[in-house]
Design an enzyme around this catalytic site. Structure first.
Site, PDB file in Angstrom:
ATOM      1  N   GLY A  43       1.129  -1.434   0.170  1.00  0.00           N
ATOM      2  CA  GLY A  43      -0.287  -0.169   0.181  1.00  0.00           C
ATOM      3  C   GLY A  43       0.866   0.800   0.000  1.00  0.00           C
ATOM      4  O   GLY A  43       0.787   2.433  -0.871  1.00  0.00           O
ATOM      5  N   CYS A  44       1.818   1.485   0.759  1.00  0.00           N
ATOM      6  CA  CYS A  44       3.191   2.099   1.165  1.00  0.00           C
ATOM      7  C   CYS A  44       3.303   2.127   0.095  1.00  0.00           C
ATOM      8  O   CYS A  44       3.272   3.936  -1.465  1.00  0.00           O
ATOM      9  CB  CYS A  44       3.909   2.462   2.283  1.00  0.00           C
ATOM     10  SG  CYS A  44       3.172   1.965   3.602  1.00  0.00           S
ATOM     11  N   THR A  45       3.953   1.506  -0.900  1.00  0.00           N
ATOM     12  CA  THR A  45       4.662   1.780  -2.490  1.00  0.00           C
ATOM     13  C   THR A  45       3.361   2.485  -4.023  1.00  0.00           C
ATOM     14  O   THR A  45       4.191   3.029  -4.084  1.00  0.00           O
ATOM     15  CB  THR A  45       5.623   0.534  -3.034  1.00  0.00           C
ATOM     16  OG1 THR A  45       6.576   0.174  -2.240  1.00  0.00           O
ATOM     17  CG2 THR A  45       5.858   0.575  -4.208  1.00  0.00           C
ATOM     18  N   ALA A  48       2.934   5.801  -2.844  1.00  0.00           N
ATOM     19  CA  ALA A  48       4.480   6.827  -2.720  1.00  0.00           C
ATOM     20  C   ALA A  48       4.393   6.512  -4.304  1.00  0.00           C
ATOM     21  O   ALA A  48       4.880   8.021  -5.115  1.00  0.00           O
ATOM     22  CB  ALA A  48       5.518   6.137  -2.290  1.00  0.00           C
TER      23      ALA A  48
END
Length: 153
Positions: A43-45, A48
Site C-alpha cells: 500500500g505504501c509503495t 508513493a
C-alpha cells in the site's frame, strides 16, 4: 489533534539525505504532508508511486511533497532509490510528529492490536495553515484527491 483552519504544528525531522528540516522551512509554498506506515510495503509503495507519477503537477502548483513514516533514513534511501521517488521522505522513528498530528493510533490486524500509522495526508497552505486533513486514506487515486485539495496560488 490538528484542526483545519489552524496553524499546522511545526516540527523538525531528518530527511532521506540526512539533513534536518522544519515544516516552517517551507513557508511561502503549499506543503503536502503525508504519513504512511512503512517503506516498501504494497500500500505504501502504491501511494508513493502515485505521488511520483503526478509529481510534476505538484511542482507546477509550487507544492512541496513530504512523506513521513517511522522508518529510518537508510530505509528511506533504499525506498526512494528503488521507486525513483522525486520528493523528500522524513524519518519519524519515535513517532513524535505522527503523535502530534494524531495519526499514531492503535491498529488491529488479524486480531492483533498494535500501535501504528493511520495513513493520512495534510494539505498546508503557503502561510502554514492546515487547509485539509485527510484520514484513513486509500492509496488508489489518493494523489489526485490531494491535488484537488491544494489551495490555488
Amino acid at each position: 489533534m490538528v484542526e483545519e483552519g489552524k496553524p499546522a504544528p511545526d516540527f523538525e525531522l531528518t530527511t532521506d539525505t540526512g539533513e534536518r528540516v522544519k515544516l516552517s522551512d517551507f513557508r511561502g509554498r503549499p506543503v503536502v504532508l503525508y504519513f504512511y506506515p512503512k517503506d516498501d510495503t504494497s500500500g505504501c509503495t502504491k501511494e508513493a508511486c502515485g505521488f511520483r507519477d503526478v509529481y510534476s503537477e505538484f511542482e507546477q502548483r509550487g507544492a512541496v511533497v513530504l512523506g513521513v513514516s517511522p522508518d529510518d533514513e537508510a530505509s528511506h534511501v533504499r525506498f526512494k532509490e528503488k521507486y525513483s521517488l522525486p520528493f523528500t521522505l522524513l524519518a519519524d522513528p519515535e513517532h513524535k510528529v505522527a503523535e502530534t498530528y494524531g495519526v499514531w493510533v492503535e491498529r488491529n490486524y488479524a486480531g492483533r492490536k498494535y500501535m501504528g500509522i493511520n495513513r493520512s495526508t495534510f494539505v498546508i497552505d503557503a502561510d502554514g495553515t492546515l487547509v485539509k486533513a485527510m484520514h484513513s486514506v486509500k492509496p488508489d487515486g489518493h494523489p489526485d484527491k490531494v491535488l484537488q485539495a491544494l489551495p490555488s496560488s
